[in-house]
Design a protein around this motif. Structure first.
Motif, mmCIF file in Angstrom:
data_model
loop_
_atom_site.group_PDB
_atom_site.id
_atom_site.type_symbol
_atom_site.label_atom_id
_atom_site.label_comp_id
_atom_site.label_asym_id
_atom_site.label_seq_id
_atom_site.Cartn_x
_atom_site.Cartn_y
_atom_site.Cartn_z
ATOM 1 N N HIS A 67 -4.840 12.865 -2.712
ATOM 2 C CA HIS A 67 -4.989 11.477 -2.262
ATOM 3 C C HIS A 67 -3.625 10.819 -2.399
ATOM 4 O O HIS A 67 -2.859 11.149 -3.302
ATOM 5 C CB HIS A 67 -6.025 10.744 -3.114
ATOM 6 N N SER A 68 -3.308 9.906 -1.493
ATOM 7 C CA SER A 68 -1.997 9.270 -1.535
ATOM 8 C C SER A 68 -2.148 7.750 -1.618
ATOM 9 O O SER A 68 -3.110 7.175 -1.110
ATOM 10 C CB SER A 68 -1.176 9.662 -0.310
ATOM 11 N N PHE A 69 -1.160 7.123 -2.276
ATOM 12 C CA PHE A 69 -1.195 5.691 -2.536
ATOM 13 C C PHE A 69 0.179 5.093 -2.278
ATOM 14 O O PHE A 69 1.197 5.645 -2.706
ATOM 15 C CB PHE A 69 -1.610 5.424 -3.983
ATOM 16 N N ALA A 70 0.206 3.962 -1.595
ATOM 17 C CA ALA A 70 1.459 3.285 -1.287
ATOM 18 C C ALA A 70 2.090 2.742 -2.559
ATOM 19 O O ALA A 70 1.428 2.068 -3.356
ATOM 20 C CB ALA A 70 1.213 2.150 -0.301
ATOM 21 N N LEU A 71 3.370 3.028 -2.764
ATOM 22 C CA LEU A 71 4.066 2.540 -3.940
ATOM 23 C C LEU A 71 4.277 1.031 -3.896
ATOM 24 O O LEU A 71 4.467 0.409 -4.935
ATOM 25 C CB LEU A 71 5.410 3.258 -4.099
ATOM 26 N N GLY A 72 4.238 0.447 -2.729
ATOM 27 C CA GLY A 72 4.446 -0.993 -2.598
ATOM 28 C C GLY A 72 3.251 -1.835 -3.019
ATOM 29 O O GLY A 72 3.387 -2.806 -3.757
ATOM 30 N N ASP A 73 2.058 -1.448 -2.554
ATOM 31 C CA ASP A 73 0.875 -2.275 -2.843
ATOM 32 C C ASP A 73 -0.279 -1.503 -3.489
ATOM 33 O O ASP A 73 -1.308 -2.078 -3.815
ATOM 34 C CB ASP A 73 0.389 -2.983 -1.586
ATOM 35 N N GLY A 74 -0.133 -0.202 -3.648
ATOM 36 C CA GLY A 74 -1.148 0.595 -4.326
ATOM 37 C C GLY A 74 -2.315 1.049 -3.460
ATOM 38 O O GLY A 74 -3.192 1.775 -3.926
ATOM 39 N N LYS A 75 -2.335 0.647 -2.208
ATOM 40 C CA LYS A 75 -3.469 0.996 -1.344
ATOM 41 C C LYS A 75 -3.503 2.490 -1.035
ATOM 42 O O LYS A 75 -2.485 3.109 -0.770
ATOM 43 C CB LYS A 75 -3.405 0.218 -0.031
ATOM 44 N N LEU A 78 -5.734 5.538 4.673
ATOM 45 C CA LEU A 78 -6.870 5.156 5.500
ATOM 46 C C LEU A 78 -8.038 6.121 5.266
ATOM 47 O O LEU A 78 -7.872 7.335 5.291
ATOM 48 C CB LEU A 78 -6.463 5.182 6.977
ATOM 49 N N GLY A 79 -9.199 5.581 4.979
ATOM 50 C CA GLY A 79 -10.376 6.396 4.742
ATOM 51 C C GLY A 79 -10.620 6.746 3.282
ATOM 52 O O GLY A 79 -11.667 7.269 2.933
ATOM 53 N N GLN A 80 -9.662 6.463 2.400
ATOM 54 C CA GLN A 80 -9.849 6.756 0.975
ATOM 55 C C GLN A 80 -10.677 5.678 0.273
ATOM 56 O O GLN A 80 -11.390 5.982 -0.675
ATOM 57 C CB GLN A 80 -8.493 6.867 0.258
ATOM 58 N N TYR A 81 -10.537 4.452 0.709
ATOM 59 C CA TYR A 81 -11.271 3.314 0.142
ATOM 60 C C TYR A 81 -11.035 3.143 -1.354
ATOM 61 O O TYR A 81 -11.959 2.873 -2.108
ATOM 62 C CB TYR A 81 -12.772 3.421 0.444
ATOM 63 N N ASN A 82 -9.794 3.345 -1.782
ATOM 64 C CA ASN A 82 -9.456 3.108 -3.171
ATOM 65 C C ASN A 82 -7.995 2.674 -3.273
ATOM 66 O O ASN A 82 -7.271 2.668 -2.281
ATOM 67 C CB ASN A 82 -9.732 4.341 -4.040
ATOM 68 N N ALA A 83 -7.589 2.314 -4.475
ATOM 69 C CA ALA A 83 -6.221 1.845 -4.703
ATOM 70 C C ALA A 83 -5.856 2.071 -6.163
ATOM 71 O O ALA A 83 -6.726 2.308 -7.003
ATOM 72 C CB ALA A 83 -6.111 0.364 -4.360
ATOM 73 N N ILE A 84 -4.561 2.003 -6.442
ATOM 74 C CA ILE A 84 -4.073 2.099 -7.816
ATOM 75 C C ILE A 84 -3.430 0.769 -8.183
ATOM 76 O O ILE A 84 -3.100 -0.041 -7.313
ATOM 77 C CB ILE A 84 -3.071 3.256 -7.989
ATOM 78 N N THR A 85 -3.238 0.568 -9.466
ATOM 79 C CA THR A 85 -2.570 -0.641 -9.950
ATOM 80 C C THR A 85 -1.069 -0.463 -9.839
ATOM 81 O O THR A 85 -0.524 0.577 -10.203
ATOM 82 C CB THR A 85 -2.942 -0.907 -11.418
ATOM 83 N N ILE A 86 -0.426 -1.488 -9.318
ATOM 84 C CA ILE A 86 1.031 -1.542 -9.262
ATOM 85 C C ILE A 86 1.468 -2.610 -10.258
ATOM 86 O O ILE A 86 0.956 -3.729 -10.230
ATOM 87 C CB ILE A 86 1.539 -1.912 -7.849
#
Length: 113
Positions: A67-75, A78-86
């Motif tokens: 799974h991959s997450f944007a370093l800028g906003d944590g999103k 597409l299709g993962q429906y999750n995010a990480i805390t930045i």
């Protein structure tokens, strides 16, 4: 939220992804494309520790299920429906600081001061 200085040993290493613990909080300190980032330590999908992962094109990749997450906003992608805390970082002179939430114990101690 309070600011904490990140140890020089972490900053000097410029290791791609490293686990840091400050004020009782674990997080990932990431050096990617000559910029520092700070994220939560575990993937929200299956709980994998991100320190075994890697970065590609501004995204943090989980070592378990990719799974991959944007370093800028944590999103998540597409299709993962999750995010990480930045976590916010700030550079002052040659020092790097991170803004972390206060622990429940610190909040309680401040109430009873």
């Amino acid at each position: 939220m309070t600011w904490h200085k990140i140890p020089h040993s972490a900053i000097d290493s410029k290791k791609a992804i490293q686990q840091i613990k400050l004020a009782g909080k674990d997080f990932c300190l990431i050096y990617h494309e000559e910029k520092w980032h700070a994220t939560s330590i575990k993937c929200p999908h299956a709980g994998a520790n991100f320190t075994g992962g890697w970065c590609e094109n501004g995204r943090l990749i989980c070592p378990y299920h990719r799974h991959s997450f944007a370093l800028g906003d944590g999103k998540g992608a597409l299709g993962q429906y999750n995010a990480i805390t930045i976590y916010r970082l700030e550079q002052k002179d040659s020092e790097l600081y991170i803004e972390l939430p206060e622990s429940i114990f610190t909040k309680l101690a401040n109430i009873f001061k």
